[in-house]
Structures are given as C-alpha cells and as structure tokens.
Motif scaffolding. Structure first.
Motif, PDB file in Angstrom:
ATOM      1  N   UNK A 179      34.170  39.257  28.366  1.00 58.46           N
ATOM      2  CA  UNK A 179      35.186  39.798  29.268  1.00 58.46           C
ATOM      3  C   UNK A 179      34.570  40.766  30.273  1.00 58.46           C
ATOM      4  N   UNK A 180      33.617  41.574  29.834  1.00 59.11           N
ATOM      5  CA  UNK A 180      32.974  42.521  30.744  1.00 59.11           C
ATOM      6  C   UNK A 180      32.250  41.799  31.866  1.00 59.11           C
ATOM      7  N   UNK A 181      31.425  40.821  31.517  1.00 57.58           N
ATOM      8  CA  UNK A 181      30.671  40.100  32.545  1.00 57.58           C
ATOM      9  C   UNK A 181      31.582  39.227  33.410  1.00 57.58           C
ATOM     10  N   UNK A 182      32.585  38.602  32.804  1.00 59.91           N
ATOM     11  CA  UNK A 182      33.460  37.723  33.568  1.00 59.91           C
ATOM     12  C   UNK A 182      34.316  38.468  34.575  1.00 59.91           C
ATOM     13  N   UNK A 183      34.902  39.577  34.170  1.00 61.04           N
ATOM     14  CA  UNK A 183      35.787  40.302  35.083  1.00 61.04           C
ATOM     15  C   UNK A 183      35.019  41.026  36.176  1.00 61.04           C
ATOM     16  N   UNK A 184      33.805  41.495  35.903  1.00 62.79           N
ATOM     17  CA  UNK A 184      33.053  42.136  36.979  1.00 62.79           C
ATOM     18  C   UNK A 184      32.586  41.094  37.990  1.00 62.79           C
ATOM     19  N   UNK A 185      32.293  39.862  37.533  1.00 62.16           N
ATOM     20  CA  UNK A 185      31.990  38.792  38.479  1.00 62.16           C
ATOM     21  C   UNK A 185      33.196  38.409  39.317  1.00 62.16           C
ATOM     22  N   UNK A 186      34.368  38.341  38.685  1.00 56.41           N
ATOM     23  CA  UNK A 186      35.586  38.066  39.441  1.00 56.41           C
ATOM     24  C   UNK A 186      35.875  39.171  40.450  1.00 56.41           C
ATOM     25  N   UNK A 187      35.619  40.414  40.080  1.00 54.53           N
ATOM     26  CA  UNK A 187      35.872  41.527  41.003  1.00 54.53           C
ATOM     27  C   UNK A 187      34.997  41.422  42.243  1.00 54.53           C
ATOM     28  N   UNK A 188      33.713  41.118  42.054  1.00 53.55           N
ATOM     29  CA  UNK A 188      32.812  40.995  43.208  1.00 53.55           C
ATOM     30  C   UNK A 188      33.231  39.826  44.096  1.00 53.55           C
ATOM     31  N   UNK A 189      33.607  38.712  43.502  1.00 54.23           N
ATOM     32  CA  UNK A 189      34.018  37.541  44.295  1.00 54.23           C
ATOM     33  C   UNK A 189      35.286  37.827  45.098  1.00 54.23           C
ATOM     34  N   UNK A 190      36.262  38.462  44.461  1.00 53.59           N
ATOM     35  CA  UNK A 190      37.525  38.753  45.157  1.00 53.59           C
ATOM     36  C   UNK A 190      37.308  39.765  46.281  1.00 53.59           C
ATOM     37  N   UNK A 191      36.492  40.787  46.025  1.00 52.81           N
ATOM     38  CA  UNK A 191      36.232  41.792  47.072  1.00 52.81           C
ATOM     39  C   UNK A 191      35.483  41.163  48.243  1.00 52.81           C
ATOM     40  N   UNK A 192      34.519  40.302  47.961  1.00 53.29           N
ATOM     41  CA  UNK A 192      33.789  39.638  49.041  1.00 53.29           C
ATOM     42  C   UNK A 192      34.709  38.742  49.857  1.00 53.29           C
ATOM     43  N   UNK A 193      35.573  38.000  49.192  1.00 49.52           N
ATOM     44  CA  UNK A 193      36.522  37.146  49.899  1.00 49.52           C
ATOM     45  C   UNK A 193      37.491  37.983  50.741  1.00 49.52           C
ATOM     46  N   UNK A 194      37.966  39.091  50.188  1.00 54.25           N
ATOM     47  CA  UNK A 194      38.847  39.965  50.949  1.00 54.25           C
ATOM     48  C   UNK A 194      38.147  40.598  52.139  1.00 54.25           C
ATOM     49  N   UNK A 195      36.869  40.925  51.998  1.00 54.67           N
ATOM     50  CA  UNK A 195      36.127  41.512  53.110  1.00 54.67           C
ATOM     51  C   UNK A 195      35.969  40.500  54.253  1.00 54.67           C
ATOM     52  N   UNK A 196      35.720  39.242  53.917  1.00 55.24           N
ATOM     53  CA  UNK A 196      35.610  38.213  54.958  1.00 55.24           C
ATOM     54  C   UNK A 196      36.937  38.034  55.688  1.00 55.24           C
ATOM     55  N   UNK A 197      38.040  38.003  54.938  1.00 52.33           N
ATOM     56  CA  UNK A 197      39.350  37.866  55.569  1.00 52.33           C
ATOM     57  C   UNK A 197      39.663  39.084  56.437  1.00 52.33           C
ATOM     58  N   UNK A 198      39.282  40.275  55.958  1.00 53.51           N
ATOM     59  CA  UNK A 198      39.522  41.477  56.751  1.00 53.51           C
ATOM     60  C   UNK A 198      38.739  41.500  58.048  1.00 53.51           C
ATOM     61  N   UNK A 199      37.506  41.026  58.004  1.00 51.22           N
ATOM     62  CA  UNK A 199      36.705  40.969  59.231  1.00 51.22           C
ATOM     63  C   UNK A 199      37.307  39.977  60.220  1.00 51.22           C
TER      64      UNK A 199
END
Length: 302
Positions: A179-199
């Motif tokens: 759970x620790x490794x999976x959720x931190x990977x999901x967090x990075x992916x979601x933040x990166x996707x949100x940053x691209x949409x924001x740009x």
C-alpha cells in the motif's frame, strides 16, 4: 485576471516542487534509520567482563543491585537483620534476570541500517566489522525489499502456533508495504497529470482546466497521505511483532525517520497548497460581458 494568473502560476510551481520532493523520497533509502553502535559497544563490554570469583559485573545502563526491594518483601520480612538474607536473594534474582535479558539481546546481530521503499542497506562507516565483511564480499551492503510472500524468510524450529502467528504478521506487513509503494506511485502520477492539465489550461486561459488541475492535486495529496500513514503504521507494526525477542529492538538502539520521509511530508504539504491555489484561481476571474447592439428603429417602421 492578474490575480488569477499569479495564483495559477504559484500553484503550478508548488506542484512541480512537490513532484521533485516526492521523486527524491522515492529514489532514496533514508525513510527509516537505526543506529546500533551503542548497543554493540555495550555487548562487547558485557562479553569482555571479568569472570574471576568475587567479581560482580553491573551494567552502566541497568543497576539491579542498587534497586530497592519491593515493599511487599519489607512488609513480609521486616527491616531488621532477619530480612537481610531475603533482600540479598531478591537482589540476586534481579541481577540474574537483567543478565539473562542482556545475553538474549546480545545473541542477536543488530546492525546500523537505513531502509527505503526498495532496499535496506548497512550504514557506511558505522560498524567496522560489517564494513570488513562487505569489503571482502561476504555480505552485501544493500538487500532488496520484498513485495512478494516467500516462506523462506520464516524462522525454523519454532512451535506451530508461533510459526502461524509469524506467517500472518508477515502477510500483514507485506500488505502495508504494498500500500505504501502503490499509493505514493499513484500520487506522483496524479500530480504529474494535473500539472500537465494546469499548464495547458494556463496557456489556453481555460478556467475549467485549471480547476480540474487543482482537484487532481488534492486527489494526489490524498493518495500521498494514505501512503505515508501506511508507511508509519508498517514501521510501528514491525517493531511490535511477536515474538518480541526476534523482531523488537533493544532500548539502547536509536531509531527514527530519515530525511527521505521528511521530503515526502514536504511534498505532501506543497501538493495540498498547490491544489488549494489552483482551485481558488478560477473564482477570481472576471467574466467577460458581451454587449448586444440593438438596431435603431427608423421613422415609419415598426
């Protein structure tokens, strides 16, 4: 309009910094640290103690011979000369118990280690004996963290009930690590996707895309919170596993969280702040008013 651009730019910059902190935390091994130098020195002093008759060894950290006898013994035996043999036997019992506990702790090999999401390593320059073994190639400095169940890690020659308990605890610890490794990977992916949409939304001046980017940042922060909470729960669970003499740490071993954990917490804070700014920015935009020109009515026309 200017305030909206400032908030959006600040949110995107904070999200980029959060991505850098989270990536640094994921790629490093300083999530949890232990320092066993004081324990090893204490065990060396205990192993080199004098064994000649008449010499009583007392540890610097635990002095059972100076502990006062229990009140029950004083009440039962009194405080006169007749109670002296009973008090001496009680103190001798405390000393034997402390010595047996010291021998049980020193029978295990404790090393100064650092651990992360992917591997567990010996700390460089902390244990000279371990450094010699690593230099000779007898042991490896780092071992990978297992995310799959293996029965080879279970200890042998133990009662069935203890083996069953260890197997269940191993499954529980494995789920927490996943759970620790999976959720931190999901967090990075979601933040990166949100940053691209924001740009993209900032370039096209699209308020809805900026609002969606802020929601994605908040969602990524939620995943990061779950990951860090399960990481802390996993560490506490490993320290409290049964039997304690196999999985617990002695009191003279210092342990705590490293700078990788603090980088992850810093990335979490920046992510939540970026989500708040990006969701607030569209509400500050001034709507464009479209004016409709009415045609003039000429004389004699309806």
């Amino acid at each position: 309009m200017a305030a909206m651009k400032i908030l959006t730019s600040a949110g995107l910059f904070l999200a980029l910094c959060a991505l850098g902190l989270l990536a640094m935390a994921i790629c490093t091994d300083y999530w949890y640290e232990t320092d066993a130098r004081r324990h090893r020195e204490r065990c060396k002093n205990y192993a080199n103690k004098r064994t000649d008759p008449g010499y009583i060894y007392t540890s610097n950290h635990n002095l059972p011979l100076q502990m006062p006898p229990p009140k029950s013994l004083l009440e039962r035996g009194g405080s006169g000369p007749e109670a002296a043999p009973l008090i001496r036997r009680t103190r001798r019992h405390y000393y034997v118990a402390a010595a047996s506990a010291m021998e049980s702790h020193c029978s295990r090999q404790f090393n100064s280690t650092i651990s992360g999401l992917w591997r567990k390593c010996h700390r460089e320059g902390f244990d000279l004996e371990t450094e010699e073994l690593i230099y000779k190639g007898i042991i490896q400095r780092c071992t990978p963290v297992k995310y799959h169940y293996s029965s080879s890690i279970l200890p042998r020659n133990l009662p069935i009930n203890i083996t069953k308990t260890i197997r269940q605890d191993e499954w529980h610890a494995l789920h927490l690590r996943r759970m620790t490794a999976g959720f931190v990977g999901m967090a990075v992916s979601i933040i990166l996707f949100g940053w691209i949409i924001g740009v993209l939304g900032c370039c096209q001046q699209h308020d809805l895309m900026q609002y969606v980017a802020g929601l994605l940042f908040l969602m990524g922060g939620t995943c990061c919170i779950i990951s860090l909470c399960t990481c802390v729960a996993g560490i506490n669970f490993e320290l409290s596993r049964y039997p304690r003499y196999m999985y617990g740490l002695p009191e003279d071993i210092s342990h705590g969280y490293g700078w990788s954990m603090f980088c992850a917490w810093g990335g979490l804070g920046l992510t939540l702040l970026a989500g708040f700014l990006c969701t607030l920015a569209p509400s500050l935009s001034t709507p464009t008013r479209t004016t409709i020109h009415k045609q003039r009515q000429e004389n004699g026309t309806v």
